[in-house]
Scaffold this motif. Structure first.
Motif, PDB file in Angstrom:
ATOM      1  N   TYR A 131       0.823  -1.220   0.000  1.00 37.87           N
ATOM      2  CA  TYR A 131       0.000   0.000   0.000  1.00 37.87           C
ATOM      3  C   TYR A 131       0.852   1.262   0.000  1.00 37.87           C
ATOM      4  O   TYR A 131       0.331   2.368  -0.097  1.00 37.87           O
ATOM      5  N   LYS A 132       2.195   1.095   0.137  1.00 36.93           N
ATOM      6  CA  LYS A 132       3.061   2.273   0.273  1.00 36.93           C
ATOM      7  C   LYS A 132       3.186   3.028  -1.036  1.00 36.93           C
ATOM      8  O   LYS A 132       2.817   2.538  -2.091  1.00 36.93           O
ATOM      9  N   LYS A 133       3.728   4.198  -0.987  1.00 35.52           N
ATOM     10  CA  LYS A 133       3.940   5.030  -2.158  1.00 35.52           C
ATOM     11  C   LYS A 133       4.528   4.200  -3.289  1.00 35.52           C
ATOM     12  O   LYS A 133       5.461   3.453  -3.046  1.00 35.52           O
ATOM     13  N   ARG A 135       1.303   3.551  -4.206  1.00 33.12           N
ATOM     14  CA  ARG A 135       0.027   2.843  -4.340  1.00 33.12           C
ATOM     15  C   ARG A 135      -0.977   3.192  -3.240  1.00 33.12           C
ATOM     16  O   ARG A 135      -1.926   2.445  -3.003  1.00 33.12           O
ATOM     17  N   GLU A 136      -0.789   4.333  -2.574  1.00 36.47           N
ATOM     18  CA  GLU A 136      -1.706   4.695  -1.482  1.00 36.47           C
ATOM     19  C   GLU A 136      -3.135   4.831  -1.978  1.00 36.47           C
ATOM     20  O   GLU A 136      -4.093   4.409  -1.313  1.00 36.47           O
ATOM     21  N   LEU A 137      -3.291   5.412  -3.176  1.00 35.22           N
ATOM     22  CA  LEU A 137      -4.647   5.642  -3.689  1.00 35.22           C
ATOM     23  C   LEU A 137      -5.376   4.319  -3.915  1.00 35.22           C
ATOM     24  O   LEU A 137      -6.584   4.215  -3.685  1.00 35.22           O
ATOM     25  N   ASN A 138      -4.637   3.321  -4.375  1.00 35.56           N
ATOM     26  CA  ASN A 138      -5.293   2.042  -4.632  1.00 35.56           C
ATOM     27  C   ASN A 138      -5.696   1.372  -3.320  1.00 35.56           C
ATOM     28  O   ASN A 138      -6.683   0.645  -3.268  1.00 35.56           O
ATOM     29  N   TRP A 139      -4.944   1.613  -2.262  1.00 32.94           N
ATOM     30  CA  TRP A 139      -5.357   1.127  -0.926  1.00 32.94           C
ATOM     31  C   TRP A 139      -6.668   1.792  -0.516  1.00 32.94           C
ATOM     32  O   TRP A 139      -7.595   1.136  -0.044  1.00 32.94           O
ATOM     33  N   VAL A 140      -6.747   3.093  -0.738  1.00 31.16           N
ATOM     34  CA  VAL A 140      -7.971   3.815  -0.395  1.00 31.16           C
ATOM     35  C   VAL A 140      -9.160   3.255  -1.186  1.00 31.16           C
ATOM     36  O   VAL A 140     -10.233   2.985  -0.639  1.00 31.16           O
ATOM     37  N   GLN A 230       0.396   0.993 -12.396  1.00 31.85           N
ATOM     38  CA  GLN A 230       1.492   1.032 -11.443  1.00 31.85           C
ATOM     39  C   GLN A 230       2.262  -0.281 -11.340  1.00 31.85           C
ATOM     40  O   GLN A 230       3.329  -0.313 -10.744  1.00 31.85           O
TER      41      GLN A 230
END
Ligand code: FES
Lengths: 236, 229
Positions: A131-133, A135-140, A230
């Motif tokens: 989920y880290k940078k 890919r934070e948006l995809n975690w959200v 990504q």
């Protein structure tokens, strides 16, 4: 053996021709290549390292969601969202319709399965730090999907209109009512009236079969596009 | 090996000239598989690893898809194996309420089992006695389904009023006419006589009405129902 080979070649030839005919006109090859033809990175390939199967949970969640869509579509052929008939129509599906209990069983067990596999997927993403940078948006997005799935479970639970369904919704809507200040408004909106009843059932039905599935399809689409943009997160 | 043959050979060299193929085939020991199972390059044809995996995965996928899809599709076809109704509805008529001269217009509550819903729906029929059996005729015109009118005045059956006093039923939609037994005139748009209902008489002597069935011009007088006592 000879004839088998011959038949096999002929069938292939015909299929090839059909495919080429379509491809020539609307060029599907680049499309499906874009969607499907990618190398599987070694660290997510279970044939290279067995523990990599945990990277399958996302795909498995999608697979179970697809079966939920399918079984739901077929259940809708018999189900009636009306307080007088809902229970009887579910009873009819379960006891009278050919393999109706299987279709309902698929939807019933599948609902729990989706949540279990989705949590496994979430745990994998969490513990591999995927989920880290950047890919934070995809975690959200994933968390939004989680909420939609839980909402599907909550609304679907009411539809059989039996005792369990009725009381679960009564309690659930009262929990919403406990929100400070606006609680009662939320509760009234959710239930569609001042008690759990006819309006609640039609409301939950519409939310369960139209609103949430539509939202889910959009969210899943964006979720997948972002994976494509990504790439899969690297190995630990 | 002649020059013409060489020209036809693709540059990739995957397909050797015909002569070379013949030689390779001829050189093989007799116990090897015959020519047909060999590729053009003279090798024994075996499935590639990739192809095998494609088949194995495709097969498994197809099996799983079938397992998921088949109960769903079967459930959608459920109506095909369901026999229509079959239940008999009680009435308050006795066979002696009807006569051989004119049809009598009567009502009853038809019991309908429809999925999870059962209800009693008001229905009206015309009943005449023919060959010691009741002919319970449907009011539905066999042309396009309008409600036919009988020759009645103030609810009482009277002599045929239509077709110069020969026909008893008249359909207001496109003018079909039927005689007292529900048989249509040749000039009517209706293609067949009015449908009949199954019935039986219960232990208390009352008529019970079941489903209806079609008749043709040739079978208008055939009545599979029980003869009246
Ligand atoms: S519907 Fe009766 S004549 Fe056409």
């Amino acid at each position: 053996m000879n004839t088998e080979n011959f038949v096999y070649r002929q069938v292939r030839k015909v299929l090839r021709k059909v495919y080429d005919w379509i491809d020539e006109r609307i060029s599907v090859t680049p499309l499906w290549r874009d969607v499907a033809q990618h190398e599987v990175p070694a660290h997510v390939n279970p044939t290279k390292k067995l523990s990599a199967f945990m990277y399958c949970f996302g795909g498995l969640t999608f697979l179970t969601i697809v079966t939920q869509f399918l079984s739901g579509i077929f259940l809708a052929m018999f189900y009636t969202p009306d307080i007088k008939n809902a229970w009887y129509s579910v009873n009819y599906i379960t006891n009278d319709v050919l393999l109706g209990n299987v279709v309902r069983g698929m939807h019933f067990w599948g609902a729990s399965l989706v949540i279990i596999i989705m949590i496994l997927h979430m745990l994998r993403v969490f513990f591999t730090g995927a989920y880290k940078k950047p890919r934070e948006l995809n975690w959200v997005l994933g968390v939004l999907i989680f909420i939609v799935i839980l909402a599907l479970g909550f609304t679907g639970y009411l539809l059989p209109w039996d005792q369990k369904a009725y009381w679960a919704t009564s309690v659930g809507s009262q929990i919403a009512g406990a929100v400070p200040w606006v609680g009662t408004y939320i509760q009234t909106l959710l239930v569609g009236g001042h008690t759990v009843g006819a309006l609640t059932l039609t409301r939950f039905y519409a939310i369960h079969v139209f609103f949430l599935p539509a939202a889910l399809m959009v969210l899943l689409g964006v979720h997948f596009v972002m994976i494509r943009l990504q790439g899969i997160a690297g190995p630990l | 090996m002649d020059h013409e043959n060489e020209m036809d050979t693709p540059a990739s060299g995957q397909v050797p000239p015909k002569d070379a193929l013949d030689q390779a085939g001829g050189a093989q020991p007799p116990q090897l598989p015959p020519q047909g199972t060999q590729t053009v390059s003279g090798q024994r044809e075996v499935m590639s690893r990739r192809q095998f995996l494609t088949y194995a995965l495709g097969g498994t996928g197809a099996l799983m898809a079938t397992m998921v899809a088949s109960p769903l599709v079967v459930s959608a076809f459920d109506p095909l194996h369901r026999a229509s109704g079959g239940a008999f509805s009680k009435t308050n008529w006795k066979p002696s309420d009807f006569n051989e001269k004119l049809p009598t217009h009567v009502n009853y509550l038809q019991h309908i089992d429809d999925g999870w819903n059962s209800q009693d729906v008001s229905n009206d029929v015309y009943v005449i006695v023919y060959q010691k059996k009741l002919m319970i005729m449907s009011h539905v015109c066999t042309h396009l389904g309008c409600h036919v009118n009988g020759s009645t005045e103030n609810g009482k059956s009277v002599a045929p009023e239509y077709g110069n006093g020969k026909e008893w039923f008249f359909c207001p939609c496109h003018g079909s006419q039927y005689n007292i037994y529900g048989v249509q005139t040749p000039a009517s748009p209706a293609p067949r006589p009015l449908d009949l209902y199954y019935y039986h008489v219960n232990a208390d002597g009352y008529v019970e009405v079941g489903n209806n069935f079609q008749r043709s011009d040739a079978t208008w007088g055939n009545n599979p129902n029980p003869t009246l006592a």
